[in-house]
Design an enzyme around this catalytic site. Sequence first.
Site, PDB file in Angstrom:
ATOM      1  CB  THR B  93      -0.894  -0.007   1.263  1.00  0.00           C
ATOM      2  OG1 THR B  93      -1.648  -1.214   1.284  1.00  0.00           O
ATOM      3  CG2 THR B  93      -1.833   1.185   1.275  1.00  0.00           C
ATOM      4  CB  CYS B  94       1.051   4.205  -2.222  1.00  0.00           C
ATOM      5  SG  CYS B  94       1.961   5.774  -2.294  1.00  0.00           S
ATOM      6  CB  ILE B  95       3.745   4.981   2.940  1.00  0.00           C
ATOM      7  CG1 ILE B  95       3.661   5.510   4.371  1.00  0.00           C
ATOM      8  CG2 ILE B  95       4.837   5.717   2.168  1.00  0.00           C
ATOM      9  CD1 ILE B  95       4.854   5.122   5.220  1.00  0.00           C
TER      10      ILE B  95
END
Lengths: 146, 146, 124, 124, 97, 97
Positions: B93-95
């Site tokens: 998941t893109c932070i």
Amino acid sequence: MIFSVLVLGAPYSSGASYSAYRFAQAALDADHNESHNKNHSANHNECHTIHRIFFYQDGIHSSSQLATPPQDEFNLYQAWQDLQSTYDLDLVTCIAAAVRRGVIDSGEAKRHNKLQHNMSTNFSLSGLGQLVEANALSDRVITFGR
Amino acid sequence: MIFSVLVLGAPYSSGASYSAYRFAQAALDADHNESHNKNHSANHNECHTIHRIFFYQDGIHSSSQLATPPQDEFNLYQAWQDLQSTYDLDLVTCIAAAVRRGVIDSGEAKRHNKLQHNMSTNFSLSGLGQLVEANALSDRVITFGR
Amino acid sequence: MPNDNKQKPILIVNQSAPYGNANAKESLDLALASSAFEQALSILFTGDGIYQLLPKQSPDDIQSKNLLQMLKALPIYGVEQLYVDQQSLTERGITELDTQLPIVLVNSVEISRLYHDAQTVFRF
Amino acid sequence: MPNDNKQKPILIVNQSAPYGNANAKESLDLALASSAFEQALSILFTGDGIYQLLPKQSPDDIQSKNLLQMLKALPIYGVEQLYVDQQSLTERGITELDTQLPIVLVNSVEISRLYHDAQTVFRF
Amino acid sequence: MILHTLNKSPSNEALSEQLSQVIQADDQVILLEDGVYHSLLENNDTSHWLGIAAHVHALNDDLKARGLTSNNSAIKTIDYADFVRLSSECDKVIAWY
Amino acid sequence: MILHTLNKSPSNEALSEQLSQVIQADDQVILLEDGVYHSLLENNDTSHWLGIAAHVHALNDDLKARGLTSNNSAIKTIDYADFVRLSSECDKVIAWY
């Protein structure tokens, strides 16, 4: 005049939440100014109240307590919480839309056996009846769509 | 063939997450079938692996641990978690996209002084470099858009 | 068409195809809530919304609920007529809608009247 | 145009107006990440994406970051050319783009080539 | 040879135009989600992707869900295993959404 | 008299068509968010909402953000206080998005 506001888009993915916030702020400011300024223009000579702001569809994400925008960006989540505190606004998040999208309060967390919860306490979870009631009791419903 | 998958839409608001899930399942099944079925058609005679599935933009909502669809509806969130466990998939998941939208793991919760967190432990938070690397190391990146 | 101003008549406009996103489902949820509170309610299908009315929908294999079946239940909740934009049908070459739905075809003028007769319009 | 297959050239397509949603910002974030990893990268602006290149953007009063300023920084990160769909400009009557951007106008054939030369296309 | 995926209905005309600009005669298209409504069209317009692409496929599960049967003989119904196979057979996959 | 709000650019043609179908000559329109790109159009087409509506307004903050100044003299720039005032003056508000 009694307004209610409907928010259908999430912060970032849509301008709906920010525009709704600005509209609410302006409506409440107009009200505030009114009580202090008798010379106000005729166009502003009405007291406005916001009966309720209802968050539906992706709009429910505005009620997240865990969102943290970068420090150099506007924090719309915090802004909603502050506006609620200042004016004692009724911010209602649609329970069905929120639970399926992952925004829950401590009560729903218990009910669904989740160890965590993520909804701001400045918002309350309730059903679509609250939107229908808001429509019945307000002069205008102003919708901010995705 | 090495695939990576990019998911840009949230469950409910978009078909992206569900279609990506079905694609991933089929790619992994094809791989699985292959080792057991020598008479498989020529078209299927390739072993597929999924290097990584990257969740960006509204796609990050797939990694919520708190979403609870009604019991009579398909639970896509749980399905992703199960697929991850079964195949030991790398779900990233893109932070940056997630933190601003309110999906955080326990580490980010500590860092931002939040008392709660809401990300499934089957996903990991990381930067866009993981998408760039996935592109470099995969034969195909399959995108599922909003 | 409901036109009692005290009741704040509601118009719900469906302009989204079913299944691709939550609009059709969440529109229906609002329609059911409105009728539960006995609000005057009209529902209009226009644009891609008319795809919600196609017969033989069978979403089991995409693990979704059948939205057409749920629409068919609307008369039970007091929604007697579903207004359908004739032009949207024509543009899409759709000649056959589900026969069990209480459909009324409307033209441009009638659609404009639906909007003007409503106190509040919800679009999905 | 980058065309080294081993490097898996990336094409990022911007088709969204700035500020109305996160597409422009999150596209830029990916462009910066790609150049940080020294990937061959082309960026195309088409459709409403060309609105990202209008001069004099001043989003302070909607409390957003200035995306145009960030686009201007792209050459520092090794993105030397921004491809702009001429037809999208014409259709929108746009005659003036920000003069500090390294813009190359492209036609339909050149756009098709950009897509075909890329190994991976990301659209925002 | 490119595999294009399309998940929006014909109402999104700008998207169809963009795809039409890029597609070449030997490319393939997979219709998924609301993209499957394109199967209702009959299009012999050689400037439109539907009139250009050599092979157009539609995901059967998405067709069935929406009450569609592909009566457009130029469009072949496929399943997700075919989607995976086509993805590997083509040089690259571009998603239109 | 209806107040219409529009938050999408002219690229969303289907939306403009729907609004054009409903709008009447004494209605008003507020352009907000990406809707303000409509201020770039000159439209005298009396079947288009821009050629029909008596008064069209655009939110100044949204114009400025996007580098637009309304050079369309038929469009008046307003702030959120005006938005609130117009909402109360009109009989109802319909949002197009």
